[in-house]
Design a protein around this motif. Structure first.
Motif, PDB file in Angstrom:
ATOM      1  N   TYR A   1       4.448  11.732   1.682  1.00  0.00           N
ATOM      2  CA  TYR A   1       3.217  10.944   1.624  1.00  0.00           C
ATOM      3  C   TYR A   1       3.472   9.532   2.135  1.00  0.00           C
ATOM      4  O   TYR A   1       2.684   8.965   2.874  1.00  0.00           O
ATOM      5  CB  TYR A   1       2.662  10.889   0.201  1.00  0.00           C
ATOM      6  N   PHE A   2       4.588   8.978   1.734  1.00  0.00           N
ATOM      7  CA  PHE A   2       4.959   7.645   2.220  1.00  0.00           C
ATOM      8  C   PHE A   2       5.014   7.643   3.750  1.00  0.00           C
ATOM      9  O   PHE A   2       4.460   6.750   4.402  1.00  0.00           O
ATOM     10  CB  PHE A   2       6.312   7.243   1.622  1.00  0.00           C
ATOM     11  N   SER A   3       5.653   8.656   4.308  1.00  0.00           N
ATOM     12  CA  SER A   3       5.757   8.728   5.777  1.00  0.00           C
ATOM     13  C   SER A   3       4.381   8.802   6.408  1.00  0.00           C
ATOM     14  O   SER A   3       4.098   8.145   7.408  1.00  0.00           O
ATOM     15  CB  SER A   3       6.556   9.963   6.194  1.00  0.00           C
TER      16      SER A   3
ATOM     17  N   LEU B   1       2.518   6.103   8.893  1.00  0.00           N
ATOM     18  CA  LEU B   1       2.046   6.582  10.194  1.00  0.00           C
ATOM     19  C   LEU B   1       0.571   6.237  10.393  1.00  0.00           C
ATOM     20  O   LEU B   1       0.166   5.712  11.436  1.00  0.00           O
ATOM     21  CB  LEU B   1       2.252   8.102  10.275  1.00  0.00           C
ATOM     22  N   ALA B   2      -0.243   6.505   9.367  1.00  0.00           N
ATOM     23  CA  ALA B   2      -1.675   6.242   9.489  1.00  0.00           C
ATOM     24  C   ALA B   2      -1.949   4.747   9.605  1.00  0.00           C
ATOM     25  O   ALA B   2      -2.809   4.322  10.387  1.00  0.00           O
ATOM     26  CB  ALA B   2      -2.413   6.831   8.297  1.00  0.00           C
ATOM     27  N   LEU B   3      -1.198   3.933   8.856  1.00  0.00           N
ATOM     28  CA  LEU B   3      -1.404   2.482   8.942  1.00  0.00           C
ATOM     29  C   LEU B   3      -1.085   1.974  10.342  1.00  0.00           C
ATOM     30  O   LEU B   3      -1.787   1.123  10.878  1.00  0.00           O
ATOM     31  CB  LEU B   3      -0.528   1.764   7.905  1.00  0.00           C
TER      32      LEU B   3
ATOM     33  N   ALA C   1      -4.261  11.366   7.615  1.00  0.00           N
ATOM     34  CA  ALA C   1      -4.974  10.400   6.776  1.00  0.00           C
ATOM     35  C   ALA C   1      -5.926  11.136   5.836  1.00  0.00           C
ATOM     36  O   ALA C   1      -6.038  10.795   4.654  1.00  0.00           O
ATOM     37  CB  ALA C   1      -5.727   9.397   7.643  1.00  0.00           C
ATOM     38  N   VAL C   2      -6.605  12.175   6.368  1.00  0.00           N
ATOM     39  CA  VAL C   2      -7.486  12.987   5.522  1.00  0.00           C
ATOM     40  C   VAL C   2      -6.692  13.581   4.369  1.00  0.00           C
ATOM     41  O   VAL C   2      -7.122  13.572   3.205  1.00  0.00           O
ATOM     42  CB  VAL C   2      -8.146  14.111   6.355  1.00  0.00           C
ATOM     43  N   VAL C   3      -5.503  14.081   4.699  1.00  0.00           N
ATOM     44  CA  VAL C   3      -4.662  14.705   3.682  1.00  0.00           C
ATOM     45  C   VAL C   3      -4.247  13.689   2.620  1.00  0.00           C
ATOM     46  O   VAL C   3      -4.257  13.984   1.422  1.00  0.00           O
ATOM     47  CB  VAL C   3      -3.420  15.324   4.365  1.00  0.00           C
ATOM     48  N   VAL C   4      -3.916  12.475   3.053  1.00  0.00           N
ATOM     49  CA  VAL C   4      -3.519  11.450   2.083  1.00  0.00           C
ATOM     50  C   VAL C   4      -4.704  11.104   1.177  1.00  0.00           C
ATOM     51  O   VAL C   4      -4.554  10.950  -0.032  1.00  0.00           O
ATOM     52  CB  VAL C   4      -2.996  10.189   2.802  1.00  0.00           C
TER      53      VAL C   4
ATOM     54  N   ILE D   1       0.823  -1.212   0.000  1.00  0.00           N
ATOM     55  CA  ILE D   1       0.000   0.000   0.000  1.00  0.00           C
ATOM     56  C   ILE D   1       0.859   1.265   0.000  1.00  0.00           C
ATOM     57  O   ILE D   1       0.612   2.204  -0.754  1.00  0.00           O
ATOM     58  CB  ILE D   1      -0.928   0.013   1.235  1.00  0.00           C
ATOM     59  N   SER D   2       1.906   1.275   0.841  1.00  0.00           N
ATOM     60  CA  SER D   2       2.600   2.542   1.070  1.00  0.00           C
ATOM     61  C   SER D   2       3.659   2.853   0.023  1.00  0.00           C
ATOM     62  O   SER D   2       3.950   4.014  -0.237  1.00  0.00           O
ATOM     63  CB  SER D   2       3.237   2.536   2.462  1.00  0.00           C
TER      64      SER D   2
END
Lengths: 322, 287
Positions: free
Chosen positions: A121-123, A127-129, B228-231, A113-114
């Motif tokens: 964006y990758f970072s 982080l979100a995952l 996450a919103v931004v992504v 996914i990343s």
């Protein structure tokens, strides 16, 4: 993209010899810890984090990819190993394998996914995952939420090594760390590692040379995540628990800090950084929340004035690659 | 049905915070090429400044709405002048690391002095009470938050997309050297832009103070959802940030009603799904 590191020296036999000498000194020093007055628990903990930081550095220092969720591999492997040891009553060596396998599977998915996005964006995706996993572990029954998995039996590794004895456990952790370290060293100095470095320096050029850079980055991500999982599985035996702190994003931040302090893209940097940060936490524990402030200040100082890190500065001064 | 509307409203309110925060991130990212990890800490500072103004200076909510963004914005501009500007030309990972360090420092200092528990901030008298809309009961303050943040978002969009100042800004993002050749002070513009983005975060902080309690870590967990919103949105456009922010807040609210277990994770799950289908995000430009 500007270079992340100062590591522009060619890989010569002399550099190889330097690194081998430093490695031998490090291994000897670490092996002699039980004979000195140093608290072995502290060193074992630092070794687990050092391995985690080395695995993380494989990705950022050589692939130029800043993962801001690397704690998820350590935490996932920790939970799975702990569960395997406690509930399934597996022997230690199989428990570790379960943890590594879990981290491998997780890194396949998260990497897929990343790796499609680059740079910050990758970072942010990593982080979100990791935050997604944090909430899952918070609610999943097998992790026992806020309590974590506690009281994990240490057992006998291969049926003979009694891990409840501190010295035996110490040497098992040390051997695990050294094996992981050598594997990373081997990866970095393989043709694969060279391609990775070329991607870090100039990805469009690597693409134009015919390399499928996404595949290289993906493989680096999986290797790094799996090794981070190995660190997490080892840590279960040291701490005898697996908890949410190991998955929380602030842990990922600490790993970044360790690597940054030691030196991004240096072989020995993450080890030095991990020992420095763990020692700091140990001895500054009395300062309460000021530890956060101190860590933040170290981040700021490193980024503004000290981007090579401790090992990076030393290596630069002696014009050696370390 | 009542509960559904209530969750929708909560979703809209959270959506306004997401929108204001991701908007500020987008503005800063556009000019400085930095993902401002300190955004959550500055949002928290906004709420604290409002709290101090009220309890130490006796300055009410309405003035706080104006003053807190200015005070925090000035703090942000000092950060930019003393630290962030030295990162120009470096890999943008360093910007992320530096702002992460700043966030740790700010949060740590506040935690030291105020612990981790929350402090209440009263709803201003004029916005107390509620209205019965027939199908649901609407607390006035919550309605105010949604409308006010919508107005601020659109005003920011107008400022950047439709005014001369905004045109300079966008031009400087594309080609700073050329814009500088026209006699425009680009570094000062960058500083002001950072102040503007930070001010938006602080404004969200003031708005949230009467709803959520004022506590040192209020921004730390929120900011990751905002990332996450931004992504998902792709940070491609100002409008994209606003729409994605509100939409995701509403989706989160709906999840809380239909399947509460997933309410914490739905934004992240959506992020994964969007990335699988469209790796650049919904309105994104290439990174």
């Amino acid at each position: 993209m500007t270079a992340l590191t100062d590591d522009t020296l060619p890989m010569t036999p002399r550099a190889m010899r330097d690194e081998m000498i430093v490695f031998a000194v490090m291994a000897l020093l670490l092996a002699s810890v039980p004979f000195t007055g140093v608290y072995p628990f502290f060193v074992m903990q630092a070794l687990c984090f050092a391995l985690l930081a080395c695995a993380f550095n494989l990705l950022i220092g050589y692939g130029g990819l800043l993962s801001f969720g690397h704690a998820m591999f350590m935490g996932t492997a920790g939970y799975c190993s702990a569960h395997a040891l406690k509930v399934w009553a597996l022997p230690p060596e199989l428990g570790i394998l379960v943890g590594i396998a879990a981290a491998f599977g997780l890194s396949l998915i998260t990497g897929y996914i990343s790796i499609r996005r680059q740079g910050i964006y990758f970072s942010m995706i990593t982080l979100a995952l990791s935050q997604l996993l944090y909430f899952i572990y918070l609610q999943a029954p097998f992790t026992h939420g806020e309590d974590g998995i506690q009281g994990i039996p240490q057992g006998h590794m291969f049926g003979v090594l009694d891990l409840s004895k501190p010295t035996v456990l110490y040497y098992v952790v040390l051997v695990g760390f050294l094996a992981g370290f050598l594997l990373i060293y081997r990866i970095i100095n393989s043709p694969f590692g060279e391609v990775l470095k070329s991607i870090r320096e100039n990805e469009p050029r690597a693409i134009s040379l015919g390399y499928r850079t996404d595949q290289y980055k993906f493989l680096a991500f999986v290797l790094s995540g799996t090794l981070a999982g190995f660190a997490g599985a080892l840590k279960v035996f040291v701490a005898q628990n697996a908890s949410l702190t190991d998955v929380h994003w602030s842990m990922s931040g600490e790993v970044v800090l360790m690597t940054l302090v030691g030196g991004l893209g240096t072989i020995f940097g993450p080890v030095v950084g991990a020992f420095a940060i763990i020692a700091m936490q140990q001895y500054l524990a009395g300062f309460g929340q000021w530890v956060t402030v101190i860590q933040g200040s170290i981040f700021v100082i490193c980024v503004l004035t000290f981007r090579r890190g401790v090992v990076g500065e030393v290596a630069h001064y002696f014009r050696r690659s370390l | 049905m009542q509960a559904l509307y209530a969750q929708l409203l909560v979703g809209l309110i959270n959506g306004s915070f997401y929108a204001l925060l991701s908007l500020g991130l987008a503005v800063i990212f556009g000019m400085l090429n930095i993902i401002n990890f300190a955004h959550g800490a500055l949002y928290m500072m906004g709420a604290f400044v409002a709290y101090f103004l009220l309890n130490l200076g006796g300055i009410n909510y309405w003035w706080a709405l104006l003053l807190a963004p200015i005070i925090v914005g000035i703090f942000g501009m000092i950060l930019e002048r003393t630290m962030l500007q030295w990162l120009t030309g470096l890999d943008h990972l360093y910007g992320l690391l530096l702002t992460f360090g700043i966030a740790l420092i700010v949060q740590g200092v506040f935690q030291n002095y105020f612990g981790s528990s929350g402090m209440p901030y009263a709803i201003p008298d004029q916005l107390k009470g509620g209205m019965n809309l027939g199908f649901m009961f609407l607390p006035v303050y919550r309605g105010w938050v949604v409308i006010f943040s919508l107005v601020v978002c659109i005003a920011t969009w107008f400022l950047i997309e439709k005014t001369r100042l905004g045109a300079y800004l966008r031009a400087a993002t594309e080609n700073p050297t050329l814009v500088r050749a026209f006699g425009i002070n680009v570094p000062r513009m960058i500083t002001l832009t950072y102040g503007l983005g930070v001010g938006l975060a602080a404004l969200a902080g003031v708005l949230s103070a009467p709803i959520n309690q004022v506590r040192p870590l209020m921004g730390a967990d929120l900011i990751i959802v905002v990332f996450a919103v931004v992504v998902i949105g792709g940070m491609g456009s100002i409008m994209g940030s606003i729409i994605t922010g509100f939409a995701l807040g509403v989706i989160e609210g709906l999840t809380k009603y239909f399947y509460p277990e997933a309410s914490n994770t739905v934004v992240f799950v959506l992020m994964v799904l969007v990335l699988l289908v469209k790796p650049t995000g919904l309105t994104g430009r290439a990174a």
